[in-house]
Design a protein around this motif. Structure first.
Motif, PDB file in Angstrom:
ATOM      1  N   GLU A  29     -27.997 -33.614 -22.824  1.00 10.17           N
ATOM      2  CA  GLU A  29     -27.527 -34.863 -22.214  1.00 10.17           C
ATOM      3  C   GLU A  29     -26.007 -34.892 -22.131  1.00 10.17           C
ATOM      4  O   GLU A  29     -25.325 -34.643 -23.126  1.00 10.17           O
ATOM      5  CB  GLU A  29     -27.963 -36.036 -23.094  1.00 10.17           C
ATOM      6  CG  GLU A  29     -29.089 -36.805 -22.504  1.00 10.17           C
ATOM      7  CD  GLU A  29     -29.512 -37.914 -23.427  1.00 10.17           C
ATOM      8  OE1 GLU A  29     -28.662 -38.760 -23.769  1.00 10.17           O
ATOM      9  OE2 GLU A  29     -30.684 -37.906 -23.819  1.00 10.17           O
ATOM     10  N   GLY A  30     -25.515 -35.178 -20.934  1.00 11.72           N
ATOM     11  CA  GLY A  30     -24.075 -35.334 -20.753  1.00 11.72           C
ATOM     12  C   GLY A  30     -23.312 -34.027 -20.677  1.00 11.72           C
ATOM     13  O   GLY A  30     -22.089 -34.031 -20.601  1.00 11.72           O
ATOM     14  N   GLU A  31     -24.018 -32.902 -20.678  1.00 13.13           N
ATOM     15  CA  GLU A  31     -23.333 -31.611 -20.621  1.00 13.13           C
ATOM     16  C   GLU A  31     -23.108 -31.166 -19.187  1.00 13.13           C
ATOM     17  O   GLU A  31     -23.919 -31.455 -18.301  1.00 13.13           O
ATOM     18  CB  GLU A  31     -24.172 -30.525 -21.308  1.00 13.13           C
ATOM     19  CG  GLU A  31     -23.896 -30.411 -22.775  1.00 13.13           C
ATOM     20  CD  GLU A  31     -24.589 -29.207 -23.405  1.00 13.13           C
ATOM     21  OE1 GLU A  31     -24.365 -29.020 -24.603  1.00 13.13           O
ATOM     22  OE2 GLU A  31     -25.360 -28.483 -22.746  1.00 13.13           O
ATOM     23  N   LEU A  32     -22.053 -30.381 -19.004  1.00 17.11           N
ATOM     24  CA  LEU A  32     -21.818 -29.691 -17.737  1.00 17.11           C
ATOM     25  C   LEU A  32     -22.014 -28.197 -17.975  1.00 17.11           C
ATOM     26  O   LEU A  32     -21.305 -27.598 -18.784  1.00 17.11           O
ATOM     27  CB  LEU A  32     -20.391 -29.950 -17.252  1.00 17.11           C
ATOM     28  CG  LEU A  32     -19.911 -29.059 -16.101  1.00 17.11           C
ATOM     29  CD1 LEU A  32     -20.757 -29.242 -14.847  1.00 17.11           C
ATOM     30  CD2 LEU A  32     -18.439 -29.348 -15.769  1.00 17.11           C
ATOM     31  N   VAL A  33     -23.013 -27.631 -17.288  1.00 20.20           N
ATOM     32  CA  VAL A  33     -23.269 -26.195 -17.376  1.00 20.20           C
ATOM     33  C   VAL A  33     -22.869 -25.558 -16.046  1.00 20.20           C
ATOM     34  O   VAL A  33     -23.280 -26.028 -14.983  1.00 20.20           O
ATOM     35  CB  VAL A  33     -24.755 -25.913 -17.691  1.00 20.20           C
ATOM     36  CG1 VAL A  33     -25.064 -24.425 -17.548  1.00 20.20           C
ATOM     37  CG2 VAL A  33     -25.091 -26.394 -19.103  1.00 20.20           C
TER      38      VAL A  33
END
Ligand SMILES: Nc1ncnc2c1ncn2[C@@H]1O[C@H](COP(=O)(O)OP(=O)(O)OP(=O)(O)O)[C@@H](O)[C@H]1O
Length: 243
Positions: A29-33
């Motif tokens: 959640e809320g991560e940028l990959v």
């Protein structure tokens, strides 16, 4: 609202061409990959599978712990929870920016223009386009059109956003404004997956960078791990090959 996306052992072929070969990936959640790879390494296919635009052959995709990759289920409601933006903006030329943005919520959520207006105005405001709502796509720069495409996806209130080479078609001087839009979304806590060649951005903004080679993730980790010793030499070699 944001959500977690998990892929386990995802395989996908087109005919006899194996394009994804056992992808394991967690996007918290809320991560940028950021997905980095040569042309043909499978980045677009991976994003399209995440969004159920392509069915997977094997493996599972979970959205907030619930399997969404079951081919028996209707993909439409899931697709509404996972927004996607493409390299080509795909805006309807005969509709204004605001009409483009309102189209899907009007049809799918059955909302009137008047009901949507305040929310849509706020989105245009948030992405620096408050004075462009009534413009047609050909009256907007590429960077503005791409920001409208992002707003259009956000108007469906997705929990995850997927971006496929969204700056690749832009003149270099317009790339920054689209990357700023992505930075803003990240700061707001959106869960995001971005296929990109913008290495500087991946290094600065990603929580995790994945290198994709012939349908496999061959290296992954936070930028602080893969752009510094001891993995930096491998990273450099990979980037030399793909960029
Ligand atoms: N619908 C399709 N039918 C058949 N083959 C496909 C299809 N979509 C993709 N492929 C093939 O799958 C492979 C991976 O393509 P994909 O577009 O996922 O790679 P990519 O890493 O996103 O490349 P690019 O950066 O050029 O978009 C390529 O060999 C491509 O020709």
């Amino acid at each position: 609202m944001t959500a977690k996306l998990e892929l386990t052992q995802v395989w996908k072929s087109f005919g006899s061409n194996p394009v994804l070969r056992g992808i394991d990936l967690a996007v918290n959640e809320g991560e940028l990959v950021c997905l980095i790879g040569a042309s043909g390494s499978g980045k677009s296919t991976l994003l399209r599978c995440m969004n159920l635009l392509e069915p997977v052959d094997e493996g599972r995709i979970l959205l907030d712990g619930v399997e969404i990759s079951d081919p028996e289920q209707d993909p439409q409601p899931i697709r509404q929870r996972i927004g996607m933006v493409f390299q080509s903006f795909n805006l309807f030329p005969h509709m204004t920016a605001a009409e483009n943005v309102m189209l899907a919520p009007r049809r799918i959520h059955r909302l009137s223009r008047a009901a949507l207006r305040p929310e849509v105005e706020a989105l245009f405001e948030r992405f620096g386009l408050a004075d462009r709502m009534g413009h047609y796509p050909d009256q907007l720069s590429g960077g503005q059109q791409q920001r409208v495409a992002i707003i259009r996806a956000l108007a469906m209130k997705p929990e995850v956003m997927l971006f496929d080479e969204v700056t690749s078609a832009l003149d270099p001087e317009l790339v920054g404004e689209v990357l700023d839009a992505l930075r803003r979304l990240r700061a707001e806590g959106m869960t995001m997956v971005l296929a990109t060649h913008e290495m500087g951005f991946a290094r600065e903004a990603a929580d995790k960078v994945c290198f994709l080679d012939q349908g496999r993730i061959v290296e992954e980790g936070p930028p602080s791990a893969i752009f510094t010793a001891p993995r930096e030499a491998r990273t450099r070699e990979f980037l030399r090959r793909v960029l």
